[in-house]
Scaffold this motif. Structure first.
Motif, PDB file in Angstrom:
ATOM      1  N   HIS A 131     110.967  54.389  29.284  1.00 21.75           N
ATOM      2  CA  HIS A 131     110.597  54.913  30.748  1.00 21.75           C
ATOM      3  C   HIS A 131     111.917  55.023  31.762  1.00 21.75           C
ATOM      4  O   HIS A 131     112.986  54.465  31.179  1.00 21.75           O
ATOM      5  CB  HIS A 131     109.841  53.825  31.457  1.00 21.75           C
ATOM      6  CG  HIS A 131     110.098  52.295  31.413  1.00 21.75           C
ATOM      7  ND1 HIS A 131     110.288  51.719  30.426  1.00 21.75           N
ATOM      8  CD2 HIS A 131     110.754  51.783  32.314  1.00 21.75           C
ATOM      9  CE1 HIS A 131     110.746  50.340  30.744  1.00 21.75           C
ATOM     10  NE2 HIS A 131     111.218  50.337  31.762  1.00 21.75           N
ATOM     11  N   ASP A 132     111.613  55.799  32.673  1.00 24.24           N
ATOM     12  CA  ASP A 132     112.865  56.110  33.553  1.00 24.24           C
ATOM     13  C   ASP A 132     112.881  55.240  34.600  1.00 24.24           C
ATOM     14  O   ASP A 132     111.968  54.294  34.856  1.00 24.24           O
ATOM     15  CB  ASP A 132     112.646  57.443  34.090  1.00 24.24           C
ATOM     16  CG  ASP A 132     112.467  58.569  33.046  1.00 24.24           C
ATOM     17  OD1 ASP A 132     113.115  58.382  32.039  1.00 24.24           O
ATOM     18  OD2 ASP A 132     111.707  59.416  33.473  1.00 24.24           O
ATOM     19  N   GLY A 155     112.499  53.369  38.084  1.00 27.13           N
ATOM     20  CA  GLY A 155     111.308  53.579  38.971  1.00 27.13           C
ATOM     21  C   GLY A 155     110.047  53.556  38.305  1.00 27.13           C
ATOM     22  O   GLY A 155     109.060  53.866  39.077  1.00 27.13           O
ATOM     23  N   GLU A 156     110.305  53.298  37.068  1.00 26.61           N
ATOM     24  CA  GLU A 156     108.624  53.523  36.266  1.00 26.61           C
ATOM     25  C   GLU A 156     108.354  52.156  35.936  1.00 26.61           C
ATOM     26  O   GLU A 156     107.809  51.541  34.750  1.00 26.61           O
ATOM     27  CB  GLU A 156     108.789  54.319  35.025  1.00 26.61           C
ATOM     28  CG  GLU A 156     108.345  55.552  35.546  1.00 26.61           C
ATOM     29  CD  GLU A 156     108.023  56.388  34.233  1.00 26.61           C
ATOM     30  OE1 GLU A 156     107.084  57.089  34.012  1.00 26.61           O
ATOM     31  OE2 GLU A 156     108.807  56.198  33.026  1.00 26.61           O
ATOM     32  N   GLU A 157     108.798  51.087  36.770  1.00 29.30           N
ATOM     33  CA  GLU A 157     108.749  49.356  36.372  1.00 29.30           C
ATOM     34  C   GLU A 157     107.224  49.112  36.871  1.00 29.30           C
ATOM     35  O   GLU A 157     106.624  49.674  37.419  1.00 29.30           O
ATOM     36  CB  GLU A 157     109.724  48.616  36.921  1.00 29.30           C
ATOM     37  CG  GLU A 157     110.934  48.516  36.259  1.00 29.30           C
ATOM     38  CD  GLU A 157     111.825  49.674  36.523  1.00 29.30           C
ATOM     39  OE1 GLU A 157     111.759  50.072  37.843  1.00 29.30           O
ATOM     40  OE2 GLU A 157     112.757  50.313  35.885  1.00 29.30           O
ATOM     41  N   ALA A 191     102.638  51.201  35.954  1.00 26.69           N
ATOM     42  CA  ALA A 191     103.689  52.149  35.199  1.00 26.69           C
ATOM     43  C   ALA A 191     103.480  52.113  33.461  1.00 26.69           C
ATOM     44  O   ALA A 191     103.255  52.644  32.906  1.00 26.69           O
ATOM     45  CB  ALA A 191     105.193  52.058  35.432  1.00 26.69           C
ATOM     46  N   SER A 233     100.365  53.357  32.441  1.00 27.89           N
ATOM     47  CA  SER A 233     100.186  54.908  32.602  1.00 27.89           C
ATOM     48  C   SER A 233     101.007  55.339  31.425  1.00 27.89           C
ATOM     49  O   SER A 233     100.718  56.371  30.766  1.00 27.89           O
ATOM     50  CB  SER A 233     100.434  55.599  33.930  1.00 27.89           C
ATOM     51  OG  SER A 233     101.736  55.148  34.167  1.00 27.89           O
ATOM     52  N   ARG A 234     102.092  54.697  30.995  1.00 27.27           N
ATOM     53  CA  ARG A 234     102.743  55.093  29.653  1.00 27.27           C
ATOM     54  C   ARG A 234     101.855  54.985  28.466  1.00 27.27           C
ATOM     55  O   ARG A 234     101.674  55.678  27.603  1.00 27.27           O
ATOM     56  CB  ARG A 234     104.104  54.192  29.517  1.00 27.27           C
ATOM     57  CG  ARG A 234     105.159  54.571  30.399  1.00 27.27           C
ATOM     58  CD  ARG A 234     106.418  53.901  30.020  1.00 27.27           C
ATOM     59  NE  ARG A 234     106.336  52.585  29.982  1.00 27.27           N
ATOM     60  CZ  ARG A 234     106.781  51.960  31.156  1.00 27.27           C
ATOM     61  NH1 ARG A 234     107.035  52.415  32.109  1.00 27.27           N
ATOM     62  NH2 ARG A 234     106.834  50.424  31.218  1.00 27.27           N
ATOM     63  N   ARG A 239      99.391  57.693  28.442  1.00 29.51           N
ATOM     64  CA  ARG A 239     100.074  59.144  27.856  1.00 29.51           C
ATOM     65  C   ARG A 239     100.073  58.925  26.467  1.00 29.51           C
ATOM     66  O   ARG A 239      99.825  59.833  25.844  1.00 29.51           O
ATOM     67  CB  ARG A 239     101.446  58.841  28.696  1.00 29.51           C
ATOM     68  CG  ARG A 239     101.990  60.361  28.823  1.00 29.51           C
ATOM     69  CD  ARG A 239     102.992  60.388  29.877  1.00 29.51           C
ATOM     70  NE  ARG A 239     103.986  59.365  29.507  1.00 29.51           N
ATOM     71  CZ  ARG A 239     104.839  58.724  30.393  1.00 29.51           C
ATOM     72  NH1 ARG A 239     104.831  58.845  31.579  1.00 29.51           N
ATOM     73  NH2 ARG A 239     105.867  57.955  29.687  1.00 29.51           N
ATOM     74  N   GLU A 241     104.014  46.329  25.910  1.00 29.75           N
ATOM     75  CA  GLU A 241     103.789  47.105  27.094  1.00 29.75           C
ATOM     76  C   GLU A 241     102.633  46.639  27.652  1.00 29.75           C
ATOM     77  O   GLU A 241     102.480  46.667  28.882  1.00 29.75           O
ATOM     78  CB  GLU A 241     103.858  48.535  26.368  1.00 29.75           C
ATOM     79  CG  GLU A 241     104.002  49.824  27.277  1.00 29.75           C
ATOM     80  CD  GLU A 241     105.438  49.789  27.758  1.00 29.75           C
ATOM     81  OE1 GLU A 241     106.257  49.552  27.328  1.00 29.75           O
ATOM     82  OE2 GLU A 241     105.567  50.013  29.148  1.00 29.75           O
TER      83      GLU A 241
END
Ligand code: ARG
Length: 587
Positions: free
Chosen positions: A185-186, A188-190, A194, A197-198, A201, A244
């Motif tokens: 993750h980038d 801001g995707e904490e 997030a 949603s990972r 995906r 996760e």
């Protein structure tokens, strides 16, 4: 710390003694005390007893009245109707008992008589999936039971039996191995959402390939075998998916303000090594038999529509273990290793048959003594249309969205109530969280466990009616009175005073707190505590309307009424905290 016997208990004893003297052959008879509108209490037990002894109930009742030692507890006792007893308590006894409760930090509530090790299994979401409203119910009910049982002195072991194992992971792991950066993750995707949603995906991407590509499908199936065989790369990827999911679960738990932590998380996978020996043992003892290649347990009273017996499958024909085997292993672990005296499973009513079969099997195998395991089923959360709760598009409702909506609605209520604008934005946000999350929890906990209920946010945050906000406001209002009490006006019990009817009613209800907790613990039904607290707030509001507190005039009356206010507030606060709901001092 000393338990305070309730007034009902005291009266019960005195009546039982008088009964035993009147009729020695009825020494064990129950006078059957109930709260009453005519007096404080009514005893109905003389009717059944007279019938049993072939006597006249009014005569028996009169004998009890003549013989009872009223002491300083009973002010008045008289026979009424076909043979009831109406009992009025002495004002002084009420105030003294309440003072004893107030002097104790547990409000006079005793510990359980025989505390033991109690395992409470709840929440149990599934890895790589969104939690749904069913998991919400389990989490909220389980959390309340944990708090209540711990308060009673039980040694509670929490178990979050997450679904972290099974063939469904083959597809995800295979995809992850072929696309190793999928869960990266980038900045801001904490955070929990997030993470979820990972996972969503990953799931969508994997599913797409799985459905379109036969070769991939095959590789995914092979991956399941690798996973079961403990192949390190496969297990590492599986762990990544589990981790996760934990980020997501923990975010939900923090938001919901429940006690669960990573230490409570013992997923289905934890029992992997136990499954093969367990199956062997069940087969050797004859509890399980082979049927069409599978290892099964049959029950005479579990049959399908065709009348054929439906088995619990311990091991599938392909050699794989499933949900049932894991649950059997968990039972064995909890009794054999953790030495559980009692085990509670907070799980959806639709799994009742599963648990019946699991528990029966474990009993037959000699792993589970009678009366230890309890499935605590709960009903379904419905939408306003009366159907299982879904979004307009027919999807499962995301739990976080639901909690966001509740907190948002609560913020409106808090803002509206704070017309004078005394609260800072930060305070509004904090209170909105306590009110909104409390509303969701209370709506769930105030419904009897086994019933379905409608998820209706408007009703949940309503200021009137059986809601947490109503109780929180009652509490905050008492705090405001206590704050406004002038110097020198101290809350203090004054046993010499005559009580007004609303004071007696409030006082008697306050005295019933311990008995309520007993009933909750005995039946594992937190809604009885919710109902008690709601009735408490209602009694308080009648008291408040009829009995001026700060304006009472006589300083002794002011002190005694402030004392009633304070004990009501403490009882509300303790009771709500046992449901897992905050009571802010100001709203
Ligand atoms: N993970 C399951 C579900 O989401 C619930 C597990 C219930 N507990 C158990 N021991 N089987 O439906």
């Amino acid at each position: 710390m000393s338990p305070v016997p309730s007034l009902t208990t005291a009266v019960h004893q005195r009546l039982a003694e008088a009964l035993a003297v009147a009729r020695p052959e009825a020494a064990d008879a129950d006078p059957l005390l109930r709260p009453s509108d005519r007096a404080d209490l009514q005893a109905n037990g003389m009717l059944a007893l007279a019938k049993r002894l072939k006597g006249n109930p009014r005569e028996l009742a009169a004998q009890v009245v003549a013989g009872v030692d009223t002491g300083d507890v009973i002010r008045d006792i008289e026979v009424s109707g076909p043979g009831f007893l109406n009992i009025t308590l002495a004002d002084e006894a009420i105030v003294r008992t309440l003072a004893a409760r107030a002097a104790d930090e547990r409000l006079g509530v005793p510990y359980a008589e025989h505390p033991g090790t109690m395992i409470i299994e709840y929440s149990q979401p599934n890895v790589a999936k969104e939690m749904h409203v069913g998991h919400l119910r389990s989490t909220v009910i389980g959390d309340a039971l944990v708090r209540i049982m711990e308060f009673r002195g039980e040694k509670v072991i929490r178990r979050n039996h997450v679904g972290d194992w099974g063939t469904q992971f083959g597809m995800l792991i295979q995809y992850l191995i072929e696309h190793p950066h999928e869960l990266d993750h980038d900045a801001g995707e904490e955070g929990g959402e997030a993470a979820m949603s990972r996972l969503n995906r990953l799931y969508r991407a994997a599913r797409q390939v799985f459905d379109a590509d036969e070769k991939f499908k095959e590789r995914a199936r092979g991956r399941v075998v690798e996973l079961q065989g403990g192949d390190p790369e496969t297990v590492a990827m599986w762990q990544k998916i589990v981790d996760e999911s934990k980020i997501y679960f923990n975010a939900v738990y923090r938001r919901l303000d429940v006690l669960l932590t990573d230490d409570d998380l013992v997923g289905e996978s934890a029992y992997n090594d136990d499954l093969a020996p367990l199956a062997r043992e069940l087969e050797e003892s004859g509890v399980a038999v082979r049927s069409e290649g599978a290892l099964c347990v049959f029950f005479d009273d579990v049959r399908g529509v065709d009348g054929e017996r439906v088995p619990l499958i311990v091991r599938k024909a392909d050699g794989g273990f499933g949900y049932a085997a894991t649950d059997l292993a968990a039972v064995r672990n909890r009794i054999g290793t953790l030495h559980a005296d009692e085990m509670l499973y907070v799980v959806d009513a639709r799994q009742a048959l599963h648990f019946k079969m699991v528990f029966d099997t474990a009993r037959r195998a000699g792993w589970l003594p009678d009366g230890v395991a309890h499935h605590l089923p709960f009903g379904t959360v419905l939408g306003k249309d009366g159907k299982p709760f879904k979004t307009r598009a027919g999807d499962v409702v995301r739990l976080m969205d639901l909690l966001d909506a509740a907190v948002e609605r609560a913020a409106e209520v808090v803002r509206e109530k704070d017309a004078a604008g005394r609260l800072t934005e930060e305070e509004i946000a904090e209170r909105a969280e306590q009110v909104g999350i409390g509303a969701v929890k209370y709506a769930d906990l105030s419904t009897s466990r086994s019933r379905d209920y409608v998820f209706d946010l408007d009703r949940m945050v309503s200021l009137s009616g059986d809601t947490s906000v109503y109780l929180q406001y009652a509490y905050a209002r008492i705090q405001s009175i206590l704050r406004r009490a002038p110097e020198g006006a101290r809350a203090e019990a004054r046993p010499g005073l005559a009580l007004a009817p609303a004071e007696r009613a409030l006082g008697l209800h306050l005295d019933g707190f311990a008995a309520t907790l007993d009933a909750v613990a005995e039946t594992y039904e937190p809604h009885k505590l919710a109902a008690y607290l709601y009735a408490l707030a209602t009694h308080y509001s009648a008291f408040y309307e009829n009995c001026p507190v700060l304006q009472a005039g006589d300083p002794a009356v002011v002190a005694n009424r402030l004392f009633l206010c304070e004990l009501t507030a403490r009882t509300l606060r303790l009771g709500m905290s046992l449901l897992g709901i905050h009571t802010p001092d100001r709203l």
